[in-house]
Write an enzyme that holds these catalytic residues in place. Structure first.
Site: not given
Length: 372
Positions: A91, A345
């Site tokens: 990500e 995250c």
């Protein structure tokens, strides 16, 4: 043989040197790829003929692809899910700010709109922090230099990136060589980011901190401290056992002495764990001989599986007041961003990998997306 990313600088420079191709063509190639991520090598003009065959046989403009993009409803956060050449997912998060909002030192803030990119350095993480979604994945692999830089390339197609923070998936200093090379690429043409606009966050890898200033001078360092004493750190951050607080503080004093820069301290507020008044005083005494900015991070538990609870606004305010008024430590409270797109995250990755099992509601929050 897998193709290498054109942003894997060491590999590219070695191949060019072996082929007798001048390395001054490298920034030209990068500039073209940044503007045309889907380009073919033949589309780049003015390269030596030997360069075309070499690039076609060993390198790709991008080895990763943009798997999906999620925008927050307030349009200030965009989360990128990026698929690597080997199939793994990582990500990157774009966070947009207007620095003119609010005041600093009683005066209007300078600047204007800007975008910060939070990048990943590993697939998963071996640090195992108990409040972190990425930590629940375990460690999968390190990213290459190119895979790190390509996150910036993908993000630059969406927003003009001014700052980069290494606060995404993984412990950056556990992937030290790729980290250093990626940052050197980011500060060269065509990206030309300033070292002062790049921040690396670490849980406290002491031996790497001791090398960092020599390898990357003027870089911003952020430390995920999260507790003022060793036993609490070990409870919530198992990796802290390998890097005792006493040794970490010695490393931070040496880093600051050599760099003459402020150090950013990340401190997640966990109710009944590390948020009491005595712990604020312990933290103040621990940090009072350093030039630091403490960022208090309200914990946002996700799912019933979370073992932690959020500190009340009153506790956070009291904690901040003690650090500011008793110890004269600049202290901010993290603005939460992107909650409606799983702002932590690791959450999009885990959600994607477990979608068929409908387990995404059991994830815990990762706080490594500090905005600076």
């Amino acid at each position: 043989m897998a193709f290498r990313s054109i942003f894997d600088f060491s590999a590219l420079q070695t191949e060019f040197d072996n082929a007798g191709i001048n390395s001054h063509f490298i920034p030209l190639i990068w500039k073209h790829v940044l503007a045309n991520p889907d380009c073919k090598w033949d589309e780049i003009s003015s390269l030596p003929s030997a360069a075309y065959s070499l690039l076609k046989s060993k390198f790709l403009p991008l080895t990763s692809t943009l798997h999906s993009v999620a925008h927050s409803t307030d349009a200030v956060t965009t989360k990128l899910l990026i698929k690597l050449q080997g199939g793994a997912l990582v990500e990157a998060v774009i966070m947009r700010y207007d620095t003119r909002l609010g005041k600093y030192g009683g005066k209007p803030r300078p600047g204007g709109p800007r975008s910060t990119l939070c990048v990943s350095s590993q697939v998963g993480c071996k640090m195992g922090c108990k409040f972190c979604a990425t930590g629940s994945m375990g460690f999968k692999s390190n990213l290459s230099t190119g895979e790190i830089v390509e996150q910036l390339v993908h993000a630059s197609c969406i927003s003009n990136i001014r700052n980069v923070v290494f606060m995404g998936m993984g412990e950056p200093l556990n992937n030290y060589s790729a980290l250093v090379e990626a940052i050197r690429v980011m500060t060269r043409s065509p990206f030309q980011l300033s070292f002062k606009r790049i921040t690396v966050s670490t849980v406290g890898i002491v031996h790497a901190i001791n090398k960092l200033h020599c390898d990357l001078p003027h870089l911003n360092l952020a430390v995920s401290l999260h507790a003022p004493v060793q036993d609490i750190r070990c409870q919530i951050m198992p990796a802290a056992r390998a890097f005792p607080l006493e040794k970490l503080m010695v490393a931070l004093h040496l880093y600051q002495k050599n760099s003459q820069q402020k150090i950013f301290i990340e401190y997640i507020m966990l109710n009944g764990v590390n948020d009491e008044e005595p712990q604020a005083h312990q933290l103040g005494k621990l940090l009072e001989t350093l030039e630091v900015v403490v960022n208090l991070i309200p914990f946002n538990p996700v799912g019933i599986a979370s073992q932690f609870k959020t500190s009340s606004a009153e506790k956070v305010k009291c904690f901040q007041k003690i650090l500011r008024e008793k110890y004269n430590i600049r202290t901010t409270v993290r603005k939460e961003m992107g909650q409606d797109i799983n702002g932590a995250c690791g959450q999009l990755v885990i959600s994607e990998q477990t979608k068929m099992l409908a387990e995404s509601s059991d994830l815990v929050t990762d706080i490594e997306d500090l905005h600076l």
